[in-house]
Design a protein around this motif. Structure first.
Motif, PDB file in Angstrom:
ATOM      1  N   GLY A  67       0.816  -1.401  -0.057  1.00 55.57           N
ATOM      2  CA  GLY A  67       0.017  -0.123   0.168  1.00 55.57           C
ATOM      3  C   GLY A  67       0.784   1.297  -0.171  1.00 55.57           C
ATOM      4  N   ASN A  68       2.036   1.166   0.782  1.00 52.02           N
ATOM      5  CA  ASN A  68       2.723   2.438   0.731  1.00 52.02           C
ATOM      6  C   ASN A  68       3.857   2.526  -0.525  1.00 52.02           C
ATOM      7  OD1 ASN A  68       2.075   3.833   3.326  1.00 52.02           O
ATOM      8  ND2 ASN A  68       2.249   1.786   4.111  1.00 52.02           N
ATOM      9  N   PHE A  69       3.997   1.293  -1.256  1.00 52.01           N
ATOM     10  CA  PHE A  69       4.939   1.398  -2.390  1.00 52.01           C
ATOM     11  C   PHE A  69       4.454   2.377  -3.291  1.00 52.01           C
ATOM     12  CE2 PHE A  69       7.483  -2.735  -2.183  1.00 52.01           C
ATOM     13  CZ  PHE A  69       8.684  -2.093  -1.639  1.00 52.01           C
ATOM     14  N   TYR A  70       3.033   2.835  -3.496  1.00 56.70           N
ATOM     15  CA  TYR A  70       2.653   3.403  -4.466  1.00 56.70           C
ATOM     16  C   TYR A  70       3.115   4.891  -4.507  1.00 56.70           C
ATOM     17  CZ  TYR A  70      -1.144  -0.193  -4.288  1.00 56.70           C
ATOM     18  OH  TYR A  70      -1.924  -1.232  -3.930  1.00 56.70           O
ATOM     19  N   ALA A  71       3.692   5.329  -3.311  1.00 57.20           N
ATOM     20  CA  ALA A  71       4.202   6.595  -3.067  1.00 57.20           C
ATOM     21  C   ALA A  71       5.732   6.661  -3.235  1.00 57.20           C
ATOM     22  CB  ALA A  71       3.653   7.422  -1.842  1.00 57.20           C
ATOM     23  N   TYR A  72       6.278   5.293  -3.557  1.00 56.01           N
ATOM     24  CA  TYR A  72       7.564   5.295  -3.260  1.00 56.01           C
ATOM     25  C   TYR A  72       8.213   5.531  -4.559  1.00 56.01           C
ATOM     26  CZ  TYR A  72      11.217   2.721  -0.417  1.00 56.01           C
ATOM     27  OH  TYR A  72      12.187   2.703   0.557  1.00 56.01           O
ATOM     28  N   PRO A  73       9.178   6.424  -4.600  1.00 55.89           N
ATOM     29  CA  PRO A  73       9.877   6.768  -6.155  1.00 55.89           C
ATOM     30  C   PRO A  73      10.408   5.778  -6.793  1.00 55.89           C
ATOM     31  CG  PRO A  73      10.449   8.431  -4.307  1.00 55.89           C
ATOM     32  CD  PRO A  73       9.640   7.293  -3.714  1.00 55.89           C
ATOM     33  N   GLU A  74      11.204   4.935  -6.446  1.00 60.91           N
ATOM     34  CA  GLU A  74      11.897   3.822  -7.267  1.00 60.91           C
ATOM     35  C   GLU A  74      10.863   2.746  -7.644  1.00 60.91           C
ATOM     36  OE1 GLU A  74      14.700   3.873  -8.441  1.00 60.91           O
ATOM     37  OE2 GLU A  74      14.998   5.831  -7.815  1.00 60.91           O
ATOM     38  N   PHE A  75       9.801   2.410  -6.720  1.00 59.74           N
ATOM     39  CA  PHE A  75       8.929   1.484  -7.059  1.00 59.74           C
ATOM     40  C   PHE A  75       7.949   1.864  -8.319  1.00 59.74           C
ATOM     41  CE2 PHE A  75       4.722  -0.414  -6.587  1.00 59.74           C
ATOM     42  CZ  PHE A  75       5.226  -1.855  -6.516  1.00 59.74           C
ATOM     43  N   ALA A  76       7.457   2.961  -8.101  1.00 58.85           N
ATOM     44  CA  ALA A  76       6.719   3.745  -9.062  1.00 58.85           C
ATOM     45  C   ALA A  76       7.395   4.001 -10.404  1.00 58.85           C
ATOM     46  CB  ALA A  76       6.261   5.055  -8.608  1.00 58.85           C
ATOM     47  N   LYS A  77       8.646   4.115 -10.382  1.00 64.86           N
ATOM     48  CA  LYS A  77       9.494   4.080 -11.611  1.00 64.86           C
ATOM     49  C   LYS A  77       9.514   3.076 -12.350  1.00 64.86           C
ATOM     50  CE  LYS A  77      13.014   6.687 -11.404  1.00 64.86           C
ATOM     51  NZ  LYS A  77      14.704   7.125 -10.831  1.00 64.86           N
ATOM     52  N   LYS A  78       9.627   1.800 -11.556  1.00 66.61           N
ATOM     53  CA  LYS A  78       9.783   0.411 -12.079  1.00 66.61           C
ATOM     54  C   LYS A  78       8.353  -0.079 -12.612  1.00 66.61           C
ATOM     55  CE  LYS A  78      11.339  -3.687 -12.708  1.00 66.61           C
ATOM     56  NZ  LYS A  78      12.238  -4.193 -13.830  1.00 66.61           N
ATOM     57  N   TYR A  79       7.413   0.268 -11.798  1.00 67.17           N
ATOM     58  CA  TYR A  79       6.072  -0.563 -12.044  1.00 67.17           C
ATOM     59  C   TYR A  79       4.912   0.491 -12.397  1.00 67.17           C
ATOM     60  CZ  TYR A  79       8.296  -4.643  -9.788  1.00 67.17           C
ATOM     61  OH  TYR A  79       9.216  -5.535  -9.595  1.00 67.17           O
ATOM     62  N   GLY A  80       5.403   1.751 -12.382  1.00 63.46           N
ATOM     63  CA  GLY A  80       4.345   2.831 -12.896  1.00 63.46           C
ATOM     64  C   GLY A  80       3.855   2.674 -14.145  1.00 63.46           C
ATOM     65  N   GLN A  81       2.550   3.296 -14.708  1.00 63.63           N
ATOM     66  CA  GLN A  81       1.957   3.220 -15.890  1.00 63.63           C
ATOM     67  C   GLN A  81       2.281   4.752 -16.430  1.00 63.63           C
ATOM     68  OE1 GLN A  81       0.249   1.519 -13.361  1.00 63.63           O
ATOM     69  NE2 GLN A  81       1.636  -0.075 -14.116  1.00 63.63           N
ATOM     70  N   TYR A  82       2.563   5.829 -15.798  1.00 61.09           N
ATOM     71  CA  TYR A  82       2.498   7.320 -16.332  1.00 61.09           C
ATOM     72  C   TYR A  82       3.139   8.139 -15.468  1.00 61.09           C
ATOM     73  CZ  TYR A  82      -1.276   8.565 -12.973  1.00 61.09           C
ATOM     74  OH  TYR A  82      -1.931   8.846 -11.973  1.00 61.09           O
ATOM     75  N   ILE A  83       3.538   9.419 -16.059  1.00 63.38           N
ATOM     76  CA  ILE A  83       4.234  10.319 -15.292  1.00 63.38           C
ATOM     77  C   ILE A  83       3.330  11.486 -14.939  1.00 63.38           C
ATOM     78  CG2 ILE A  83       6.146  12.133 -15.336  1.00 63.38           C
ATOM     79  CD1 ILE A  83       7.828  10.124 -17.074  1.00 63.38           C
ATOM     80  N   ASP A  84       3.075  11.931 -13.865  1.00 63.68           N
ATOM     81  CA  ASP A  84       2.002  13.028 -13.543  1.00 63.68           C
ATOM     82  C   ASP A  84       2.494  14.443 -13.709  1.00 63.68           C
ATOM     83  OD1 ASP A  84       3.851  13.770 -11.627  1.00 63.68           O
ATOM     84  OD2 ASP A  84       2.672  12.964  -9.984  1.00 63.68           O
ATOM     85  N   ALA A  85       1.691  15.446 -13.289  1.00 62.73           N
ATOM     86  CA  ALA A  85       2.009  16.809 -13.771  1.00 62.73           C
ATOM     87  C   ALA A  85       3.165  17.370 -13.229  1.00 62.73           C
ATOM     88  CB  ALA A  85       0.950  17.844 -13.489  1.00 62.73           C
ATOM     89  N   HIS A  86       3.716  16.654 -12.110  1.00 63.25           N
ATOM     90  CA  HIS A  86       5.142  17.062 -11.612  1.00 63.25           C
ATOM     91  C   HIS A  86       6.152  16.358 -11.984  1.00 63.25           C
ATOM     92  CE1 HIS A  86       2.407  19.279  -8.767  1.00 63.25           C
ATOM     93  NE2 HIS A  86       1.571  18.247  -8.660  1.00 63.25           N
ATOM     94  N   GLY A  87       5.923  15.469 -12.868  1.00 58.97           N
ATOM     95  CA  GLY A  87       7.157  14.740 -13.581  1.00 58.97           C
ATOM     96  C   GLY A  87       7.571  13.560 -12.698  1.00 58.97           C
TER      97      GLY A  87
END
Length: 530
Positions: A67-87
């Motif tokens: 649940g807390n990996f969602y706000a985790y930078p490296e996890f989001a970079k590996k498994y994320g689907q998009y980049i938000d307005a803040h990059g």
């Protein structure tokens, strides 16, 4: 010699009248035993309950980890689907909901499976083999090359986690005397918190790493628990209640001797006679031991109470207020503040458990603690929603964050612990494992639904409700409070046989606390007049 013949031999050795005398003596001894004396008399029962409950640390660890990996930078970079307005990299709301619920779905099936496995093999064998299986499944999450493989790994790991979550409170309730059972069944919840605290500390310590080990190390830590628990639990005694149910009375007596101190003033044979007697009574008043029987006759009421008590942990708002780092991020707090608050919140949860143990449970009934707690949580959530009107002010976001920590403390004073303890107390002994499994699955079903909805409530590309989400969960918490007010009975200071009598007599909810229980003897008592 077959188990059936062994059972008959013991019944011949202990006539009905003598069995009743043994039962009366054991019940009187159990009721008169103080908490301090119980600790002295059952040190090994406490030790093995603590050991079994430690299995739940892994589920608590994973719950806060994913649940807390969602706000985790490296996890989001590996498994994320998009980049938000803040990059920043982000997981989509759909993947947040899917990944967050995979382990819950696996736990659902693991819990259902456990009801059958324990009935056949007992708690000990099932727990040890579940730990062995989990050791292999962790490899999938550790080496997951993409989010799909990670989701599959989480789903499969959920199977043994579900076994742990439904076995730990059942085992504690069956090896301990009456005045210790609420502490050790609720200790399962403390293990859940310990797992979350470990995960929060690991995440806070690795959040600034800029390589794949930022999220791989947290997955790898999960191997530590099977390595420690498998050799330890291999020597654990089996539940004497399970051994009685399958007719292995000699082994049940041996198990009881391992659980009690030999110098204690506790008659092992009298304790065994009580278990045999209660098991025979329940054979008379229950239709069987299948999942279907949990919803027949007087068992229906007990099962529904257990399910709502467990599901109340989610309905009280835990998906929003407990795993709140993503909420902290959305209200504008920095990454460091987010994860430091997360550690602080988990520490508050641990302190709330201890306060409940020493200041509430010895003096206040289960019903009152749960009702006051869930009502207070609903009011806190409504206040978070109201404050969201003024989110333009910088201090409001921090105030809302602090209120989620207050909610966490109240949660652990009430539903957080009693959600584990009550299903083990209100269920009949012959159906306890399956009732706890159904109650835990009620929790998982509600958790999966909330896990699907919560990302849509919070994600800035979806409904973006932020603090207004408090109104939704405050409403579900209040409705749960209303249902429990009319249906949750008091179980404090009641033996299992007394609870059987109260439910068999269809005692009104409000009269459970002061009802005078008149347990008849002999065959007439076996059916409690029903």
């Amino acid at each position: 010699m077959s188990s059936e013949k062994t059972h008959d031999d013991h019944l011949e050795i202990v006539p009905a009248k003598e069995l009743d005398d043994h039962t009366s003596d054991a019940l009187r001894t159990e009721r008169e035993l103080s908490t301090r004396d119980a600790i002295r008399a059952y040190p090994m029962a406490i030790f093995w309950s603590l050991a079994v409950s430690m299995c739940v640390i892994m589920e608590g660890y994973d719950t806060i980890l994913i649940g807390n990996f969602y706000a985790y930078p490296e996890f989001a970079k590996k498994y994320g689907q998009y980049i938000d307005a803040h990059g920043n990299h982000q997981l989509s709301a759909a993947w947040q909901a899917g990944l967050g619920n995979c382990s819950g779905i696996g736990c659902f099936f693991g819990v259902m499976l456990n009801g059958y496995l324990v009935a056949k093999w007992g708690q000990k064998r099932v727990l040890v083999w579940a730990l062995v299986v989990l050791s292999g499944l962790i490899f999938i999450t550790f080496f997951a090359p993409n989010i799909i493989v990670l989701a599959i790994g989480q789903l499969l790991c959920g199977l043994p986690w579900g076994i742990f979550a439904s076995s730990a409170p059942a085992y504690a309730s069956e090896v301990l005397p009456m005045n210790l059972r609420v502490y050790l069944t609720s200790y399962t919840n403390m293990c859940f918190i310990i797992g979350q605290l470990i995960a929060a500390g690991v995440l806070a310590g690795l959040v600034h790493r800029t390589d794949e080990w930022a999220y791989r190390i947290p997955f790898a830590i999960q191997w530590a628990w099977p390595a420690f628990l498998i050799p330890l639990l291999s020597f654990a005694p089996e539940s004497p209640w399970h051994l009685v149910r399958v007719g292995r009375l000699d082994e049940a007596e041996h198990s009881l001797r391992r659980l009690q101190r030999s110098s204690a003033n506790v008659d092992v044979k009298a304790t065994l006679a009580t278990i045999v007697h209660t098991n025979k009574l329940e054979e008379e008043i229950t239709a069987g031991t299948s999942y279907r029987d949990c919803f027949r006759g007087i068992e229906r009421r007990r099962t529904i109470i257990a399910c709502v008590a467990f599901a109340g942990q989610v309905l009280s708002g835990s998906s929003f207020a407990y795993n709140s780092t993503y909420f902290f991020q959305q209200v504008g707090l920095t990454t460091d503040a987010t994860y430091n608050l997360n550690v602080g919140g988990t520490g508050l949860a641990l302190s709330g458990t201890l306060v409940n143990w020493f200041c509430l449970m010895p003096y206040v009934g289960r019903r009152r603690i749960y009702l006051y707690g869930i009502f207070s949580m609903s009011m806190i959530l409504f206040l978070i929603g109201i404050l969201n009107v003024w989110t333009s002010k910088p201090s409001v976001g921090m105030t809302q964050a602090v209120l989620t920590l207050v909610w966490t403390f109240v949660f652990q004073l009430s539903a957080g612990q009693l959600g584990w303890a009550l299903p083990a107390e209100v269920s009949s002994t012959r159906l306890r494992q399956k009732t706890i499994c159904l109650a835990r699955n009620a929790y998982y079903i509600v958790s999966v639904i909330s896990g699907v909805l919560q990302p849509y409530f919070m994600n800035p590309t979806q409904w973006n409700l932020k603090g207004y989400t408090g109104f939704i969960w405050g409403g579900t918490a209040f409705l749960t409070f209303v249902w429990l007010f009319f249906n949750l009975p008091e179980t404090k200071n009641r033996t299992y046989e007394e609870l059987d009598w109260l439910f068999a007599k269809r005692t009104p909810t409000r009269k459970f606390k002061h009802a005078v229980v008149d347990l008849p003897q002999g065959e007439e008592g076996a059916a409690f007049g029903v």
